[in-house]
Scaffold this active site. Structure first.
Site, PDB file in Angstrom:
ATOM      1  CE  LYS A  31      -1.720   1.576   4.053  1.00 47.01           C
ATOM      2  NZ  LYS A  31      -1.478   2.981   4.405  1.00 47.01           N
ATOM      3  CG  ASN A  32       2.262   2.646   3.531  1.00 51.68           C
ATOM      4  OD1 ASN A  32       1.104   2.947   3.236  1.00 51.68           O
ATOM      5  ND2 ASN A  32       2.639   2.390   4.761  1.00 51.68           N
ATOM      6  CB  CYS A  61      -4.814  10.083  12.263  1.00 50.19           C
ATOM      7  SG  CYS A  61      -3.097   9.604  12.436  1.00 50.19           S
ATOM      8  NE  ARG A 113       0.960  10.581  10.749  1.00 48.82           N
ATOM      9  CZ  ARG A 113       0.390   9.561  10.113  1.00 48.82           C
ATOM     10  NH1 ARG A 113      -0.709   9.059  10.571  1.00 48.82           N
ATOM     11  NH2 ARG A 113       0.922   9.080   9.010  1.00 48.82           N
ATOM     12  CG  ASP A 129       3.339   1.357   9.619  1.00 52.19           C
ATOM     13  OD1 ASP A 129       3.482   1.604   8.414  1.00 52.19           O
ATOM     14  OD2 ASP A 129       3.103   2.220  10.480  1.00 52.19           O
ATOM     15  NE  ARG A 135      -6.912   4.571   5.735  1.00 56.02           N
ATOM     16  CZ  ARG A 135      -6.227   5.560   6.304  1.00 56.02           C
ATOM     17  NH1 ARG A 135      -6.508   5.946   7.528  1.00 56.02           N
ATOM     18  NH2 ARG A 135      -5.256   6.166   5.648  1.00 56.02           N
TER      19      ARG A 135
HETATM   20  C1  EPZ Z   1       4.389   6.842   6.562  1.00 57.96           C
HETATM   21  O1  EPZ Z   1       3.669   7.896   7.157  1.00 57.96           O
HETATM   22  C2  EPZ Z   1       3.427   5.677   6.462  1.00 57.96           C
HETATM   23  N1  EPZ Z   1       2.284   6.044   5.635  1.00 57.96           N
HETATM   24  C3  EPZ Z   1       2.946   5.279   7.854  1.00 57.96           C
HETATM   25  O2  EPZ Z   1       2.156   4.105   7.696  1.00 57.96           O
HETATM   26  C4  EPZ Z   1       4.153   4.929   8.721  1.00 57.96           C
HETATM   27  O3  EPZ Z   1       3.708   4.650  10.021  1.00 57.96           O
HETATM   28  C5  EPZ Z   1       5.138   6.104   8.742  1.00 57.96           C
HETATM   29  O4  EPZ Z   1       5.501   6.466   7.384  1.00 57.96           O
HETATM   30  C6  EPZ Z   1       6.414   5.777   9.513  1.00 57.96           C
HETATM   31  O5  EPZ Z   1       7.051   4.690   8.927  1.00 57.96           O
HETATM   32  C7  EPZ Z   1       2.410   5.954   4.294  1.00 57.96           C
HETATM   33  O6  EPZ Z   1       3.448   5.610   3.775  1.00 57.96           O
HETATM   34  C8  EPZ Z   1       1.174   6.298   3.482  1.00 57.96           C
HETATM   35  P1  EPZ Z   1       6.693  10.024   8.577  1.00 57.96           P
HETATM   36  P2  EPZ Z   1       4.305   9.391   7.172  1.00 57.96           P
HETATM   37  O7  EPZ Z   1       6.638  11.314   7.848  1.00 57.96           O
HETATM   38  O8  EPZ Z   1       5.050   9.624   5.934  1.00 57.96           O
HETATM   39  C9  EPZ Z   1       7.171  13.283  11.967  1.00 57.96           C
HETATM   40  C10 EPZ Z   1       0.292   2.759   7.811  1.00 57.96           C
HETATM   41  O9  EPZ Z   1       0.068   2.078   8.806  1.00 57.96           O
HETATM   42  N2  EPZ Z   1       6.990  14.286  10.900  1.00 57.96           N
HETATM   43  O10 EPZ Z   1       7.796   9.067   8.266  1.00 57.96           O
HETATM   44  O11 EPZ Z   1       3.213  10.332   7.548  1.00 57.96           O
HETATM   45  C11 EPZ Z   1       5.920  12.454  12.219  1.00 57.96           C
HETATM   46  O12 EPZ Z   1       5.039  13.130  13.102  1.00 57.96           O
HETATM   47  C12 EPZ Z   1       0.760   4.184   7.982  1.00 57.96           C
HETATM   48  O13 EPZ Z   1       0.242   2.337   6.631  1.00 57.96           O
HETATM   49  C13 EPZ Z   1       7.172  15.636  11.205  1.00 57.96           C
HETATM   50  O14 EPZ Z   1       7.443  16.007  12.355  1.00 57.96           O
HETATM   51  O15 EPZ Z   1       5.305   9.272   8.405  1.00 57.96           O
HETATM   52  C14 EPZ Z   1       6.487  11.189  12.819  1.00 57.96           C
HETATM   53  O16 EPZ Z   1       6.736  11.402  14.202  1.00 57.96           O
HETATM   54  C15 EPZ Z   1       0.452   4.708   9.352  1.00 57.96           C
HETATM   55  N3  EPZ Z   1       7.022  16.554  10.218  1.00 57.96           N
HETATM   56  C16 EPZ Z   1       7.825  11.025  12.096  1.00 57.96           C
HETATM   57  O17 EPZ Z   1       8.117  12.315  11.522  1.00 57.96           O
HETATM   58  C17 EPZ Z   1       6.725  16.194   8.921  1.00 57.96           C
HETATM   59  O18 EPZ Z   1       6.633  17.089   8.050  1.00 57.96           O
HETATM   60  C18 EPZ Z   1       7.788  10.007  10.974  1.00 57.96           C
HETATM   61  O19 EPZ Z   1       6.666  10.321  10.159  1.00 57.96           O
HETATM   62  C19 EPZ Z   1       6.548  14.814   8.632  1.00 57.96           C
HETATM   63  C20 EPZ Z   1       6.693  13.880   9.638  1.00 57.96           C
END
Ligand code: EPZ
Length: 419
Positions: free
Chosen positions: A22-23, A116, A121, A304, A396
């Protein structure tokens, strides 16, 4: 809303086919906006989020057909650069269209994704990165307004590793003028897949699979045919389903190379794992040894799979500590697992789990897709009946979950739910 009902206690046995990731599919679908023409994308999982992204691409003007796990996307007539709140609020990954829209139209209007169950996020890293590439960004009435005369290469270093921000900046940089270097880039397999997809389209990217990406912008990209990588989170979920039920399962159409951190931890629990090409064989021990985990960016233990691991530790023969460093509040599944008799104590970004051998079925509520999966795993083990509500979360990210588990012998079915 549907619910999934499980009568627990069956040892899973047999073979299960893993679906596409999916991702990886979601950013790749967004990346098709970077070129005009006809794309064919195979091994796409039939999920709610994929349908949502397809709907978003149609709003932007693409022609999208999805059948038999293959997408045909025609981006020739894309003429609208907005991602509306009504759609973005249902899927945070909609943010992935921000950079492609900006790169193609030099304009983009994308709703800010809400929070969420995992927390607030933020998208600050996405926006700061795009500004470095020459975009003007302002926020108004819950929308991101982005525009640029043109995008120019820059050096970008992420304070924290972010999958989404790496993906967005990558998709902007491939058409920017000049060279972009991304330091502390995420190199989750799904981002590696996105980079490989972009290279196939004609992008110039070096350092793929590492934390340092160098992109030399090109004038245009071409539509391509592509096959999505296996889903490592689905893979991990079914390995843990076999382990928790005392079962013996073979996973096919997967990739052992992208689940090494989980496999290593399962072996520490005395689970037997054998790997061969695109298959993984898993045989549960009589007793699961308690093993703690701390989540980390790839190749560390994936956040995840944290909820699913917690469920497995709920039936281990001892105590373990689970820490999530990525989403420190990703513990909404704790209260639901406690309803089944689990003994879990929260402590800031950690949880201490005392293994027990008597989980008992009860109605429980999914709060996000991975928490929902952890409750299904618990229901497979618990004595008696477990009703997992709000299954739309699970739909999802898991293709045909009750069908796949039923094929492995689980006593599981889907019912129209009232809540
Ligand atoms: C991706 O989300 C995945 N989603 C998530 O999977 C997964 O949990 C996550 O990466 C971590 O591996 C998809 O790929 C669609 P991040 P993403 O940006 O990109 C902080 C699932 O179960 N952050 O790597 O949103 C954030 O708050 C989903 O399929 C900022 O501070 O995650 C987090 O603490 C759930 N500022 C950390 O970085 C930003 O601009 C990592 O988040 C962006 C992120």
């Amino acid at each position: 809303m549907d619910k999934i009902v499980i009568n627990g206690g069956t040892r899973l046995k047999g073979q299960v086919k893993i679906s596409g990731a999916k991702n990886a599919a979601l950013p790749i679908m967004a990346a098709t906006l970077l070129a005009s023409g006809n794309f064919e994308i195979h091994n796409v999982p039939d999920l709610r989020d994929v349908k949502t992204m397809a709907h978003l691409l149609r709003i932007i003007g693409a022609q999208v057909d999805f059948a038999n796990n293959s997408l045909r996307i025609d981006t020739c007539k894309c003429n609208f650069y907005e991602a509306p709140y009504e759609l973005v609020k249902t899927m945070r990954a909609s943010i992935y269209v921000l950079a492609p829209l900006l790169a193609r139209f030099l304009e983009a209007k994308v709703s800010l994704p809400g929070g969420c169950a995992l927390g607030s996020r933020p998208v600050d890293l996405h926006l700061k990165g795009l500004e470095k590439l020459g975009a003007k960004i302002h926020l108004k009435k819950g929308y991101i307004f982005a525009s640029a005369k043109r995008l120019t290469g820059a050096s970008i270093s992420f304070a924290i590793s972010s999958v989404g921000a790496t993906g967005n900046i990558l998709m902007a940089a491939v058409l920017a003028q000049g060279r972009t270097v991304i330091e502390n880039a995420s190199y989750e397999p799904e981002i590696t897949a996105l980079a490989e997809f972009l290279v196939k389209m004609g992008a110039n990217i070096e350092g793929i699979g590492t934390g340092r990406l160098t992109i030399r912008g090109v004038d245009h990209l071409n539509p391509v045919e592509y096959t999505v990588i296996p889903d490592r989170i689905e893979t991990g979920t079914y390995l843990m389903a076999a382990a928790i039920t005392g079962g013996e399962v073979e996973l096919t159409d997967t990739d052992p190379k992208i689940v090494t951190s989980l496999v290593s931890k399962l072996r520490d629990c005395d689970v037997l794992i054998e790997e061969a090409d695109s298959k993984i064989y898993c045989k549960a021990p009589n007793q699961i040894k308690p093993v703690g985990i701390t989540t980390a960016p790839y190749p560390g233990f994936p956040t995840d799979l944290q909820a699913q691991w917690m469920t497995l530790m709920c039936v281990a023969n001892g105590s373990s500590i689970i820490t999530d460093t990525i989403f420190v509040d990703r513990f909404t599944h704790v209260a639901e697992l406690r309803r089944l008799g689990a003994e879990i104590k929260r402590d800031k970004s950690s949880a201490v789990v005392a293994g027990t051998d008597n989980l008992n079925g009860a109605p429980v509520m999914s709060t996000d897709l991975r928490a929902g999966a952890s409750l299904v795993l618990a229901g497979l083990k618990a004595q008696g009946r477990t009703d997992v509500l709000r299954v739309y979360h699970i739909d999802r990210g898991y293709e045909k979950i009750e069908e796949k588990l039923k094929l492995l012998g689980a006593d599981i079915w889907r019912e129209e739910g009232e809540l």
